[in-house]
Design an enzyme around this catalytic site. Structure first.
Site, PDB file in Angstrom:
ATOM      1  N   GLY A  35       0.829  -1.207   0.000  1.00  0.00           N
ATOM      2  CA  GLY A  35       0.000   0.000   0.000  1.00  0.00           C
ATOM      3  C   GLY A  35       0.868   1.264   0.000  1.00  0.00           C
ATOM      4  O   GLY A  35       2.095   1.198   0.042  1.00  0.00           O
ATOM      5  N   TYR A 139      -3.035 -18.652  -3.540  1.00  0.00           N
ATOM      6  CA  TYR A 139      -3.729 -17.415  -3.152  1.00  0.00           C
ATOM      7  C   TYR A 139      -5.186 -17.729  -2.802  1.00  0.00           C
ATOM      8  O   TYR A 139      -5.671 -17.403  -1.708  1.00  0.00           O
ATOM      9  CB  TYR A 139      -3.660 -16.391  -4.299  1.00  0.00           C
ATOM     10  CG  TYR A 139      -4.631 -15.255  -4.126  1.00  0.00           C
ATOM     11  CD1 TYR A 139      -4.491 -14.358  -3.076  1.00  0.00           C
ATOM     12  CD2 TYR A 139      -5.715 -15.091  -4.992  1.00  0.00           C
ATOM     13  CE1 TYR A 139      -5.409 -13.329  -2.893  1.00  0.00           C
ATOM     14  CE2 TYR A 139      -6.625 -14.067  -4.822  1.00  0.00           C
ATOM     15  CZ  TYR A 139      -6.467 -13.190  -3.770  1.00  0.00           C
ATOM     16  OH  TYR A 139      -7.374 -12.181  -3.591  1.00  0.00           O
ATOM     17  N   PHE A 206      -2.771 -13.029 -23.277  1.00  0.00           N
ATOM     18  CA  PHE A 206      -2.333 -14.370 -22.877  1.00  0.00           C
ATOM     19  C   PHE A 206      -3.341 -15.416 -23.357  1.00  0.00           C
ATOM     20  O   PHE A 206      -4.175 -15.882 -22.598  1.00  0.00           O
ATOM     21  CB  PHE A 206      -2.157 -14.444 -21.357  1.00  0.00           C
ATOM     22  CG  PHE A 206      -1.095 -13.514 -20.813  1.00  0.00           C
ATOM     23  CD1 PHE A 206       0.082 -13.289 -21.507  1.00  0.00           C
ATOM     24  CD2 PHE A 206      -1.266 -12.867 -19.583  1.00  0.00           C
ATOM     25  CE1 PHE A 206       1.069 -12.435 -21.008  1.00  0.00           C
ATOM     26  CE2 PHE A 206      -0.292 -12.024 -19.077  1.00  0.00           C
ATOM     27  CZ  PHE A 206       0.865 -11.800 -19.793  1.00  0.00           C
TER      28      PHE A 206
END
Ligand code: UFG
Length: 324
Positions: A35, A139, A206
């Site tokens: 951040g 994740y 991609f």
């Protein structure tokens, strides 16, 4: 007082602004690893890490905290594949610390930044909260571990939580005070805008052999202000004593392909740039589109900035501000 962990980050800073503009006081708890200090223009900033349990305790001791909004997390799928342990440690263990301190101080309202990555490769579209949870990267796995813990804490303890599963966050604050600023950047829209501004020579697609009309992946881009509004509504929902813990998908309900995004960026910026077709990126599902009906019905949430051009327009204004 609302504790906003990760409030210096992309989504957290937009929520922090909205909370302050809606009459709430906030404390932002952020280690500034991803951040930015400049993004905390509202409330107080505590520069610390959630692994520092004593520091977390100190914040709860010194402030009258009513609820916690938890944004602090790593969020790069590619990085999570390289260093899974880092994701379990930061995204799961640090959340566990935070929940333990909340319990000590009898703070029971928790709003969690979850993700569409929980659904992995979905078996049906649009994706409802009932779709199978099957993350395909660390994740998503780290976020699912937190959701499972939240469910147990809420089923067997005093915790009340709302988990918000974001689809593709996009765009920037309409006053252009804050916006997306990742380093390194991996997300499609800011990368395409980098090509438009001349920071990169071209943009790569991609894969153009997906099972979609133009062969490129389809995603549900949801404006960050609409995400922020859902957090405010989730907080108001938890403030009602008889409401139970809940989980909501947050998307705008329309899918846009990678080619749609690139064409719209060219239109908005009025710049032409090179587009290359490259290999598929591992782990990209063909289509991710949210069914957010539940958030509409229960939270009375309705995304307002749903037009792709408007979303990109706000991102472009911010992109120029930080890059020119
Ligand atoms: N893409 C390109 N070229 C690029 C960058 C991205 O073609 O240079 C494509 C990707 O392959 C994908 C689409 O653009 O098809 C969107 O990619 P992003 O990286 O912007 O976003 P993702 O859909 O991969 O990721 C988002 C969130 C993650 C979350 C994931 C859930 O950013 O945090 O959705 O699937 F985990």
């Amino acid at each position: 007082m609302i504790l906003v962990t990760g409030g210096a980050g992309y989504i957290g800073s937009h929520v922090n602004k909205l909370l302050n503009n809606s009459g709430y006081e906030t404390i932002v708890f952020d280690n500034l690893s991803k951040g930015h200090k400049y993004a905390v223009k509202w409330g107080k900033l505590v520069n610390a890490d959630l692994s520092d349990t004593e520091k977390v305790r100190e914040i709860f001791q010194e402030n009258d905290i009513d609820a916690v909004m938890h944004f602090a997390a790593f969020s790069s799928v590619a990085e999570s594949v390289e260093e899974p342990e880092k994701y379990i440690q930061n995204n799961y263990e640090n959340t566990l610390n935070l929940l333990q301190v909340m319990k000590e101080f009898r703070v029971n309202k928790f709003i969690f930044s979850s993700t569409a990555a929980l659904y992995g490769i979905p078996k049906s579209i649009p994706i409802t909260e009932e779709n199978e949870l099957n993350p395909i990267n660390p994740y998503g796995e780290s976020k699912l571990m937190v959701e499972n813990l939240l469910k147990d804490e809420s089923d067997f303890g005093p915790l009340k939580y709302v988990s918000l599963r974001y689809f593709n966050a996009a765009g920037a604050d309409l006053d252009c005070e804050i916006g997306e600023d990742h380093n390194p950047e991996t997300h499609l829209i800011p990368l395409v805008l980098d090509a438009a501004i001349g920071k990169r020579g071209s943009i790569s697609i991609f894969g153009d052999d997906y099972a979609t009309p133009d062969g490129t992946c389809i995603r549900d881009y949801i404006h960050v202000n609409d995400l922020a509004d859902a957090h405010l509504k989730a907080l108001q929902y938890l403030e009602e004593p008889f409401n139970d813990s809940n989980i909501f998908n947050l998307g705008n309900g329309s899918g846009f392909s990678v080619k749609d995004v690139i064409e719209t960026c060219k239109k908005v910026t009025d710049v032409d740039f090179d587009v290359k077709i490259e290999e598929r990126r591992p782990g990209d599902p063909d289509i991710l589109i949210a069914d957010s009906k539940k958030a509409g019905e229960i939270l009375k949430w309705k995304p307002e900035i749903t037009n792709l051009e408007d979303i990109i327009e706000s991102a472009w204004k911010w992109h120029k501000k930080i890059n020119l």
